[in-house]
Motif scaffolding. Structure first.
Motif, mmCIF file in Angstrom:
data_model
loop_
_atom_site.group_PDB
_atom_site.id
_atom_site.type_symbol
_atom_site.label_atom_id
_atom_site.label_comp_id
_atom_site.label_asym_id
_atom_site.label_seq_id
_atom_site.Cartn_x
_atom_site.Cartn_y
_atom_site.Cartn_z
ATOM 1 N N GLU A 11 5.882 -12.597 -2.052
ATOM 2 C CA GLU A 11 5.885 -11.131 -2.046
ATOM 3 C C GLU A 11 5.617 -10.556 -3.437
ATOM 4 O OE1 GLU A 11 8.923 -9.007 0.265
ATOM 5 O OE2 GLU A 11 9.385 -10.951 1.194
ATOM 6 N N VAL A 12 6.207 -11.150 -4.449
ATOM 7 C CA VAL A 12 5.984 -10.671 -5.822
ATOM 8 C C VAL A 12 4.534 -10.891 -6.220
ATOM 9 C CG1 VAL A 12 6.545 -11.052 -8.258
ATOM 10 C CG2 VAL A 12 8.388 -10.896 -6.578
ATOM 11 N N LYS A 16 1.917 -7.862 -7.046
ATOM 12 C CA LYS A 16 1.411 -7.723 -8.417
ATOM 13 C C LYS A 16 -0.063 -8.104 -8.559
ATOM 14 C CE LYS A 16 4.869 -6.242 -10.766
ATOM 15 N NZ LYS A 16 4.779 -4.880 -11.282
ATOM 16 N N LEU A 17 -0.495 -9.120 -7.795
ATOM 17 C CA LEU A 17 -1.837 -9.661 -7.995
ATOM 18 C C LEU A 17 -2.738 -9.540 -6.765
ATOM 19 C CD1 LEU A 17 -0.765 -12.939 -9.824
ATOM 20 C CD2 LEU A 17 -1.506 -10.789 -10.873
ATOM 21 N N GLY A 18 -2.132 -9.213 -5.624
ATOM 22 C CA GLY A 18 -2.904 -9.080 -4.395
ATOM 23 C C GLY A 18 -2.857 -10.334 -3.538
ATOM 24 N N PRO A 19 -3.162 -10.184 -2.243
ATOM 25 C CA PRO A 19 -3.081 -11.322 -1.318
ATOM 26 C C PRO A 19 -4.094 -12.428 -1.630
ATOM 27 C CG PRO A 19 -3.983 -9.376 -0.221
ATOM 28 C CD PRO A 19 -3.527 -8.943 -1.578
ATOM 29 N N ILE A 20 -5.199 -12.067 -2.232
ATOM 30 C CA ILE A 20 -6.198 -13.090 -2.566
ATOM 31 C C ILE A 20 -5.624 -14.066 -3.589
ATOM 32 C CG2 ILE A 20 -8.450 -13.455 -3.662
ATOM 33 C CD1 ILE A 20 -9.342 -10.828 -2.281
ATOM 34 N N ALA A 21 -4.804 -13.568 -4.500
ATOM 35 C CA ALA A 21 -4.196 -14.438 -5.509
ATOM 36 C C ALA A 21 -3.311 -15.490 -4.845
ATOM 37 C CB ALA A 21 -3.398 -13.621 -6.523
#
Length: 177
Positions: A11-12, A16-21
């Motif tokens: 979740e974090v 913070k970085l998006g689902p692709i990350a």
């Protein structure tokens, strides 16, 4: 390690970085990424995910763990608000880790292996001994900073000794401003 920790990390990262990350982290590590909150998973999987995220973001792992810990507190508050309501401030919450929080965690998540803390209190300081074979002291520091934010307090966190540097236990000093 309990799946709830993996869920919080996901979740974090996604916030913070998006689902692709998150998907990229799973691809790089070859992990399936399906973690149920009550499930137990190898500690190594968390360390692989953190290392992959650190590489992707060119962030040192300790700094990344601080951020994950700090950003986790609002998520933990959503799930376990009773723990927060029973503690009037960050100091009370922290001092209740061994006697209140972790026993409740172990009731909720059978088999949870929580770290142990030793505390030495003074007027505006707590010296914490952190001992865990997982050596997630940097995540613990992030949780502390998140608690400070949650309770609208200012806590300086210093770590003069660390298991990552060969110490038998980490020493974390908290100073309330």
């Amino acid at each position: 390690m309990k799946g709830v920790i993996f869920n919080i990390v996901e979740e974090v990262v996604v916030s913070k970085l998006g689902p692709i990350a998150w998907d990229e982290m799973l691809t790089v590590t070859g992990l399936p990424g399906v973690y149920t909150s009550l499930g137990s998973y190898p500690d190594a999987e968390l360390f692989q995910l953190v290392a992959a995220c650190a590489d992707m973001t060119a962030t040192e792992e300790p700094e990344l763990l601080h951020m994950i810990g700090e950003e986790s507190i609002p998520l933990l508050f959503e799930r376990y608000s009773k723990f927060f309501h029973d503690a009037p401030n960050a100091r009370a919450f922290i001092l209740g880790l061994n006697t209140i929080i972790h026993p409740e965690v172990q009731k909720l998540y059978s088999g949870a292996a929580c770290p142990h803390f030793n505390f030495v209190e003074a007027e505006n300081t707590i010296s914490m001994g952190y001992n865990s074979p997982r050596k997630l002291c940097h995540l613990a520091q992030g949780f502390i900073l998140g608690l400070a934010k949650h309770y609208d307090e200012i806590i300086e966190v210093h770590q003069p000794t660390c298991m990552h540097d060969g110490a038998a236990m980490c020493h974390i000093k908290l100073v309330w401003k």
